[in-house]
Design an enzyme around this catalytic site. Sequence first.
Site, mmCIF file in Angstrom:
data_model
loop_
_atom_site.group_PDB
_atom_site.id
_atom_site.type_symbol
_atom_site.label_atom_id
_atom_site.label_comp_id
_atom_site.label_asym_id
_atom_site.label_seq_id
_atom_site.Cartn_x
_atom_site.Cartn_y
_atom_site.Cartn_z
ATOM 1 C CE LYS A 107 -3.970 -2.224 2.220
ATOM 2 N NZ LYS A 107 -3.408 -3.576 2.551
HETATM 3 C C1 LIG Z 1 -4.328 -4.572 2.241
HETATM 4 C C2 LIG Z 1 -3.733 -5.901 2.259
HETATM 5 C C3 LIG Z 1 -4.296 -6.969 1.540
HETATM 6 C C4 LIG Z 1 -5.592 -6.827 0.787
HETATM 7 O O1 LIG Z 1 -5.539 -5.910 -0.281
HETATM 8 P P1 LIG Z 1 -6.875 -5.303 -0.882
HETATM 9 O O2 LIG Z 1 -6.436 -4.302 -1.885
HETATM 10 O O3 LIG Z 1 -7.631 -4.689 0.243
HETATM 11 O O4 LIG Z 1 -7.625 -6.437 -1.483
HETATM 12 C C5 LIG Z 1 -3.640 -8.174 1.546
HETATM 13 N N1 LIG Z 1 -2.501 -8.357 2.257
HETATM 14 C C6 LIG Z 1 -1.948 -7.364 2.966
HETATM 15 C C7 LIG Z 1 -0.709 -7.637 3.744
HETATM 16 C C8 LIG Z 1 -2.532 -6.110 2.986
HETATM 17 O O5 LIG Z 1 -1.983 -5.147 3.721
#
Ligand SMILES: *Cc1c(COP(=O)(O)O)cnc(C)c1O
Length: 438
Positions: A107
């Site tokens: 992210k």
């Molecule tokens: C946010 C996250 C996900 C899920 O991603 P999405 O875009 O919400 O589907 C999976 N694994 C980790 C470690 C995350 O931080």
Amino acid sequence: MKYYSTNGQAPMADLKKAVVKGLAEDRGLYMPERINKLPKAFFDDMPEMKFQDIAYNVASAFFGEDVDLDALKDLVYDTLQFDCPVVKVKENIYALELFHGPTLAFKDVGARFMARLLQYFIRMEGQHEMVNVLVATSGDTGSAVANGFLGVDGIHVYVLYPKGKVSPIQECQFTTLGQNITAIEVDGVFDDCQRLVKSAFMDEELNQRMKLTSANSINVARFLPQAFYYFNAYARMKALGKADQFVMCVPSGNFGNICAALFGHAMGLPVKRFIAANNANDIFYKYLLTGKYEPKPSVQTLANAMDVGDPSNFARIYDLYGKSHERITSLISGATYNDEQIRQTMRQCYDETGYILDPHGACGYQALVDGLQEGEVGVFCETAHPAKFKEKVDEILGIDVEIPDRLAAFMRGEKKSVPMTKDFNDFKKYLKKFGHLK
Ligand SMILES: *Cc1c(COP(=O)(O)O)cnc(C)c1O
């Protein structure tokens, strides 16, 4: 480029409005009116190109009409100061490691990109009103957004997280920063945090008093840049001569990441098919089987960043394929794993290959082990560094995962957060008192 709402009841928006508002007036999610295909030459050249240059090409296709190209290039290069390597785990299965960013989370890319884009628009207007960014997190979003926005002037960030439901390492990544970052500890679950944030955006009084925007994966500037990863994955696999029948598997919670991958596919990225891997929160999995989308309260699992009972970006995927269950199931399949299966997968993979999966990546890896067909090569996203879930990983594998320096630095800070109930009226009162007014 104009953006329309998935609910179809709101006026079209330009990029700036879509980024600043996050959610459309009718509570729908913004979608670009066109998805530009990238030229064949780009795909041919990709194996020789750097991650940053690949990403700049992808970014131009989405944002090139609305952002000055030099500024956009700068923004992409500033965001991507790390690599996203493809690592072979075993025959025909590769990990796309998305955890080499500043907070070791995928992210980071969307968060930093959005912070810089928002700043670009604020500066262009020459205005000095503070923007209040609200973000709900089940762990990783909060740290990525907080760090992406840290010290960016003109913006204050409020991170809402469920009390006692994020790992200590995650928590210190957004509660120790100070400056323009405030952590709010909600006595509830992630869905409560998400509801508080959504209600704030819909609240007329709050919106009259202050500029509010979201940094959740509903924001186009947050989720779209994640498409960069998938182009890079293709480039690296093509360089290995393994891209002909390439299956992409994405551990999914709010479905922002896989949605970005699907946008990449719509731009011409030659992925044969996709797998959405879920933990026990299997709403999308059930939708694939039955054609019915039935949200329900999330349950807590080992892979807590995927504990989502009503994935926001489902609306985008549904819209992207003309609401057709048939089109969706012809391209995307699903998988779901409970905590015991996640544990088993982590152990088995470690014993067999020496690769340390985190609980989220484990869902992706296992979905490939179970779902790959003859002749296919699979790439799964390893979405978090295993050290971010150190307590769990150590216990499950009986090892002592090394904590990278970047992560250890956060843990030395002092935790500061504001306690909050899950009642919207309390949150509203808080914002009226402490938020930055217009
Ligand atoms: C946010 C996250 C996900 C899920 O991603 P999405 O875009 O919400 O589907 C999976 N694994 C980790 C470690 C995350 O931080």
